[in-house]
Write an enzyme that holds these catalytic residues in place. Structure first.
Site, PDB file in Angstrom:
ATOM      1  N   ARG A 136      -5.611 -16.283 -51.808  1.00 20.69           N
ATOM      2  CA  ARG A 136      -5.004 -17.491 -51.239  1.00 20.69           C
ATOM      3  C   ARG A 136      -6.044 -18.418 -50.603  1.00 20.69           C
ATOM      4  O   ARG A 136      -5.753 -19.105 -49.633  1.00 20.69           O
ATOM      5  CB  ARG A 136      -3.923 -17.139 -50.204  1.00 20.69           C
ATOM      6  CG  ARG A 136      -2.709 -16.450 -50.790  1.00 20.69           C
ATOM      7  CD  ARG A 136      -1.809 -17.463 -51.480  1.00 20.69           C
ATOM      8  NE  ARG A 136      -0.639 -16.814 -52.064  1.00 20.69           N
ATOM      9  CZ  ARG A 136       0.546 -16.783 -51.483  1.00 20.69           C
ATOM     10  NH1 ARG A 136       0.716 -17.342 -50.313  1.00 20.69           N
ATOM     11  NH2 ARG A 136       1.552 -16.195 -52.092  1.00 20.69           N
ATOM     12  N   ARG A 179      -2.984 -23.482 -48.448  1.00 21.59           N
ATOM     13  CA  ARG A 179      -2.474 -24.000 -47.189  1.00 21.59           C
ATOM     14  C   ARG A 179      -3.433 -24.113 -46.027  1.00 21.59           C
ATOM     15  O   ARG A 179      -3.217 -24.918 -45.131  1.00 21.59           O
ATOM     16  CB  ARG A 179      -1.254 -23.173 -46.781  1.00 21.59           C
ATOM     17  CG  ARG A 179      -0.170 -23.228 -47.821  1.00 21.59           C
ATOM     18  CD  ARG A 179       0.823 -22.114 -47.649  1.00 21.59           C
ATOM     19  NE  ARG A 179       0.207 -20.817 -47.858  1.00 21.59           N
ATOM     20  CZ  ARG A 179       0.823 -19.673 -47.662  1.00 21.59           C
ATOM     21  NH1 ARG A 179       2.058 -19.658 -47.211  1.00 21.59           N
ATOM     22  NH2 ARG A 179       0.201 -18.528 -47.901  1.00 21.59           N
ATOM     23  N   ARG A 191      -1.447 -32.499 -51.600  1.00 24.67           N
ATOM     24  CA  ARG A 191      -0.113 -32.042 -51.980  1.00 24.67           C
ATOM     25  C   ARG A 191       1.017 -32.951 -51.483  1.00 24.67           C
ATOM     26  O   ARG A 191       2.174 -32.755 -51.890  1.00 24.67           O
ATOM     27  CB  ARG A 191       0.112 -30.626 -51.438  1.00 24.67           C
ATOM     28  CG  ARG A 191      -0.325 -29.476 -52.339  1.00 24.67           C
ATOM     29  CD  ARG A 191       0.633 -29.257 -53.509  1.00 24.67           C
ATOM     30  NE  ARG A 191       2.021 -29.347 -53.127  1.00 24.67           N
ATOM     31  CZ  ARG A 191       2.710 -28.395 -52.510  1.00 24.67           C
ATOM     32  NH1 ARG A 191       2.153 -27.243 -52.269  1.00 24.67           N
ATOM     33  NH2 ARG A 191       3.960 -28.581 -52.173  1.00 24.67           N
ATOM     34  N   ASP A 248       1.106 -20.052 -59.475  1.00 25.51           N
ATOM     35  CA  ASP A 248       1.921 -19.085 -58.744  1.00 25.51           C
ATOM     36  C   ASP A 248       2.448 -18.062 -59.740  1.00 25.51           C
ATOM     37  O   ASP A 248       2.576 -18.344 -60.930  1.00 25.51           O
ATOM     38  CB  ASP A 248       3.087 -19.757 -58.008  1.00 25.51           C
ATOM     39  CG  ASP A 248       3.689 -18.813 -56.974  1.00 25.51           C
ATOM     40  OD1 ASP A 248       3.135 -18.706 -55.867  1.00 25.51           O
ATOM     41  OD2 ASP A 248       4.681 -18.139 -57.291  1.00 25.51           O
ATOM     42  N   TYR A 250      11.693 -10.587 -56.940  1.00 23.77           N
ATOM     43  CA  TYR A 250      12.263 -11.917 -56.712  1.00 23.77           C
ATOM     44  C   TYR A 250      13.482 -12.169 -57.589  1.00 23.77           C
ATOM     45  O   TYR A 250      14.484 -12.734 -57.153  1.00 23.77           O
ATOM     46  CB  TYR A 250      11.212 -13.008 -56.973  1.00 23.77           C
ATOM     47  CG  TYR A 250      10.112 -13.023 -55.932  1.00 23.77           C
ATOM     48  CD1 TYR A 250      10.342 -13.548 -54.663  1.00 23.77           C
ATOM     49  CD2 TYR A 250       8.865 -12.496 -56.212  1.00 23.77           C
ATOM     50  CE1 TYR A 250       9.348 -13.548 -53.706  1.00 23.77           C
ATOM     51  CE2 TYR A 250       7.855 -12.493 -55.258  1.00 23.77           C
ATOM     52  CZ  TYR A 250       8.102 -13.010 -54.006  1.00 23.77           C
ATOM     53  OH  TYR A 250       7.116 -13.004 -53.056  1.00 23.77           O
TER      54      TYR A 250
HETATM   55  O1  1CP Z   1      -5.621 -19.352 -53.732  1.00 19.22           O
HETATM   56  C1  1CP Z   1      -4.927 -18.624 -54.462  1.00 19.22           C
HETATM   57  O2  1CP Z   1      -4.808 -17.414 -54.240  1.00 19.22           O
HETATM   58  C2  1CP Z   1      -4.314 -19.228 -55.725  1.00 19.22           C
HETATM   59  C3  1CP Z   1      -2.957 -19.609 -55.630  1.00 19.22           C
HETATM   60  C4  1CP Z   1      -1.809 -18.628 -55.504  1.00 19.22           C
HETATM   61  C5  1CP Z   1      -1.664 -17.274 -55.883  1.00 19.22           C
HETATM   62  C6  1CP Z   1      -2.717 -16.343 -56.440  1.00 19.22           C
HETATM   63  C7  1CP Z   1      -0.552 -19.048 -55.006  1.00 19.22           C
HETATM   64  C8  1CP Z   1      -0.263 -20.395 -54.511  1.00 19.22           C
HETATM   65  N1  1CP Z   1       0.341 -18.020 -55.158  1.00 19.22           N
HETATM   66  C9  1CP Z   1      -0.315 -16.924 -55.668  1.00 19.22           C
HETATM   67  C10 1CP Z   1       0.276 -15.626 -56.034  1.00 19.22           C
HETATM   68  C11 1CP Z   1       1.538 -15.190 -55.389  1.00 19.22           C
HETATM   69  N2  1CP Z   1       2.692 -15.913 -55.178  1.00 19.22           N
HETATM   70  C12 1CP Z   1       1.796 -13.865 -54.992  1.00 19.22           C
HETATM   71  C13 1CP Z   1       0.821 -12.729 -55.153  1.00 19.22           C
HETATM   72  C14 1CP Z   1      -0.240 -12.804 -54.124  1.00 19.22           C
HETATM   73  C15 1CP Z   1       0.174 -12.474 -52.707  1.00 19.22           C
HETATM   74  O3  1CP Z   1       0.740 -11.382 -52.488  1.00 19.22           O
HETATM   75  O4  1CP Z   1      -0.070 -13.321 -51.832  1.00 19.22           O
HETATM   76  C16 1CP Z   1       3.108 -13.803 -54.465  1.00 19.22           C
HETATM   77  C17 1CP Z   1       3.815 -12.614 -53.900  1.00 19.22           C
HETATM   78  C18 1CP Z   1       3.662 -15.113 -54.605  1.00 19.22           C
HETATM   79  C19 1CP Z   1       5.028 -15.546 -54.242  1.00 19.22           C
HETATM   80  C20 1CP Z   1       4.977 -16.656 -53.270  1.00 19.22           C
HETATM   81  N3  1CP Z   1       4.717 -17.945 -53.632  1.00 19.22           N
HETATM   82  C21 1CP Z   1       5.131 -16.601 -51.859  1.00 19.22           C
HETATM   83  C22 1CP Z   1       5.425 -15.344 -51.046  1.00 19.22           C
HETATM   84  C23 1CP Z   1       6.861 -15.340 -50.624  1.00 19.22           C
HETATM   85  C24 1CP Z   1       7.281 -13.989 -50.021  1.00 19.22           C
HETATM   86  O5  1CP Z   1       8.034 -13.255 -50.663  1.00 19.22           O
HETATM   87  O6  1CP Z   1       6.838 -13.685 -48.891  1.00 19.22           O
HETATM   88  C25 1CP Z   1       4.954 -17.909 -51.386  1.00 19.22           C
HETATM   89  C26 1CP Z   1       5.025 -18.376 -49.969  1.00 19.22           C
HETATM   90  C27 1CP Z   1       4.682 -18.748 -52.517  1.00 19.22           C
HETATM   91  C28 1CP Z   1       4.372 -20.209 -52.529  1.00 19.22           C
HETATM   92  C29 1CP Z   1       2.936 -20.512 -52.677  1.00 19.22           C
HETATM   93  N4  1CP Z   1       2.145 -20.064 -53.713  1.00 19.22           N
HETATM   94  C30 1CP Z   1       0.873 -20.569 -53.583  1.00 19.22           C
HETATM   95  C31 1CP Z   1       0.860 -21.395 -52.403  1.00 19.22           C
HETATM   96  C32 1CP Z   1      -0.321 -22.178 -51.923  1.00 19.22           C
HETATM   97  C33 1CP Z   1       2.152 -21.330 -51.854  1.00 19.22           C
HETATM   98  C34 1CP Z   1       2.641 -22.070 -50.618  1.00 19.22           C
HETATM   99  C35 1CP Z   1       3.443 -23.245 -51.045  1.00 19.22           C
HETATM  100  C36 1CP Z   1       2.953 -24.551 -50.537  1.00 19.22           C
HETATM  101  O7  1CP Z   1       1.768 -24.833 -50.318  1.00 19.22           O
HETATM  102  O8  1CP Z   1       3.877 -25.397 -50.379  1.00 19.22           O
END
Ligand code: 1CP
Length: 352
Positions: free
Chosen positions: A37, A41, A50, A86, A161
């Site tokens: 990540r 953010r 964004r 994502d 999910y």
């Molecule tokens: O920097 C990076 O890592 C690249 C971007 C990335 C990756 C690898 C994002 C952007 N998402 C992911 C993978 C991801 N998404 C995972 C596996 C990694 C981990 O465990 O963190 C999971 C579980 C998700 C699902 C997801 N998408 C969540 C988690 C929700 C929960 O169940 O708690 C969330 C909050 C997102 C949204 C998301 N994805 C990525 C970002 C930057 C965001 C936030 C949204 C935003 O900026 O508005």
């Protein structure tokens, strides 16, 4: 190796990078580091970019996804980019009604729980992946010798999910379904493996040099359930990149009891979260496979001397593995001060 001749791993751009050498089991001059990540953010330049664009629209805009991927590489000097996307992007591209709700995460229009609902899921048409491939190609053209990591969600984490309909704490409905309706479960996992495998393969063919399979929520499973109901489908997902001979990293949260089984799906590198000491994780893996991890994300907000000692201890513990790539035990918390991340990169690169 079935990668194109102009792929960065083939044409000499990334094959000798610190990250790829470590993923292949060597000890490069510096210990490579990147942050899960890292794109997103915690960076003000990300939040600025964004404004006015929904998360999934940003993922499918090649110009935006590429720029967001490059931001942390420029700012922190990390040894890899991870493609901004994502895990639910391939679901969306296969026609699933999914959105990413700010502050919450992926939310489905309707949960998928019955055999009829699984049977109604469409396969992912290869053309649908064009915006992903374009974003990767654009990114790789600017990364030079810094490798790009492509990624995908493992079938279980996607199912967590899909079955629940959104984020959940214990993923209970998915864990019930695998026992109550094993046929429905197998059909859902097969669909998820094929969709996520195609997403991963498209990133690799477009220029990513390593692959990471995120089974973030696998830590909610017993070893027996993981082995019977999850591992075969994760294996199927990574079989999509097998012929490309790219390094594959496999990571999940709270997976101390599952590390060996997660390696055995065919991973080349295992990511270890911060709930067990890195050297204990390495011991459980038999000390024969490269590892990635495992800075405690909570310490990113601690005073620097506390964090510095923690990072140096992790580097020491990592020496018991054939190779080590430094990372966090899970993702960068949104409120993290980005200058702390840059300082960790400098510390790791200066350490011997
Ligand atoms: O920097 C990076 O890592 C690249 C971007 C990335 C990756 C690898 C994002 C952007 N998402 C992911 C993978 C991801 N998404 C995972 C596996 C990694 C981990 O465990 O963190 C999971 C579980 C998700 C699902 C997801 N998408 C969540 C988690 C929700 C929960 O169940 O708690 C969330 C909050 C997102 C949204 C998301 N994805 C990525 C970002 C930057 C965001 C936030 C949204 C935003 O900026 O508005």
């Amino acid at each position: 190796m079935n990668l194109p001749a102009d792929h960065p791993l083939v044409d000499g751009r990334t094959a000798a990078s610190a990250l790829i050498r470590a993923y292949r089991g060597e000890r490069p001059e510096i210990t490579p580091i990147w942050f899960m990540r890292q794109a997103g953010r915690s960076l003000p330049e990300y939040r600025e970019l964004r404004v006015g664009t929904a998360m999934l629209d940003a993922c499918l805009d090649p110009e935006l996804s590429s720029e967001i991927t490059l931001q942390p590489v420029r700012r922190h000097g990390v040894d890899a980019g991870i493609f901004f996307s994502d895990i639910v992007v391939p679901l969306k591209l296969a026609g699933v009604d999914v959105d990413i709700v700010p502050g919450r995460g992926p939310v489905m229009g309707a949960p998928i729980r019955t055999m009829a609902e699984v049977a109604a899921l469409s396969p992912l048409e290869p053309d649908a992946l064009a915006p992903v491939a374009a974003g990767v190609a654009r990114t790789v053209a600017q990364l030079g010798s810094t490798p790009l990591i492509g990624f995908a969600g493992a079938p279980f984490t996607l199912a967590a999910y899909l079955v629940e309909g959104g984020p959940s704490k214990d993923h209970l409905r998915a864990r019930t379904l695998m026992h109550s309706e094993p046929g429905t479960w197998a059909a859902l996992m097969e669909w998820a493996a094929d969709v996520t495998g195609a997403f991963l393969r498209a990133q690799m063919l477009a220029g990513a040099s390593a692959a990471q399979l995120f089974d973030s929520w696998a830590g909610s499973l017993s070893l027996a359930d993981y082995t019977a109901y999850v591992a075969p489908w994760s294996k199927r997902a990574i079989s999509y990149v097998h012929d490309l001979e790219v390094p594959v990293v496999h990571f999940g949260v709270g997976t101390g009891e599952l590390l060996g089984a997660m390696r055995d799906i065919g991973a080349d590198v295992v990511g270890i979260d911060d709930r067990i000491p890195l050297d204990e994780g390495i011991r459980r893996l038999g000390g024969t496979i490269p590892v990635q991890g495992n800075i405690n994300p909570a310490l990113l907000a601690a005073p620097w001397p506390v964090l510095e000692a923690h990072v140096l201890a992790i580097l020491e513990r990592g020496k018991t593995a054939p190779a080590h790539v430094v990372n966090l035990g899970h993702g960068v918390p949104p409120e993290t001060d980005p200058t702390v991340l840059t300082r960790i990169v400098e510390l790791v690169h200066a350490a011997r």
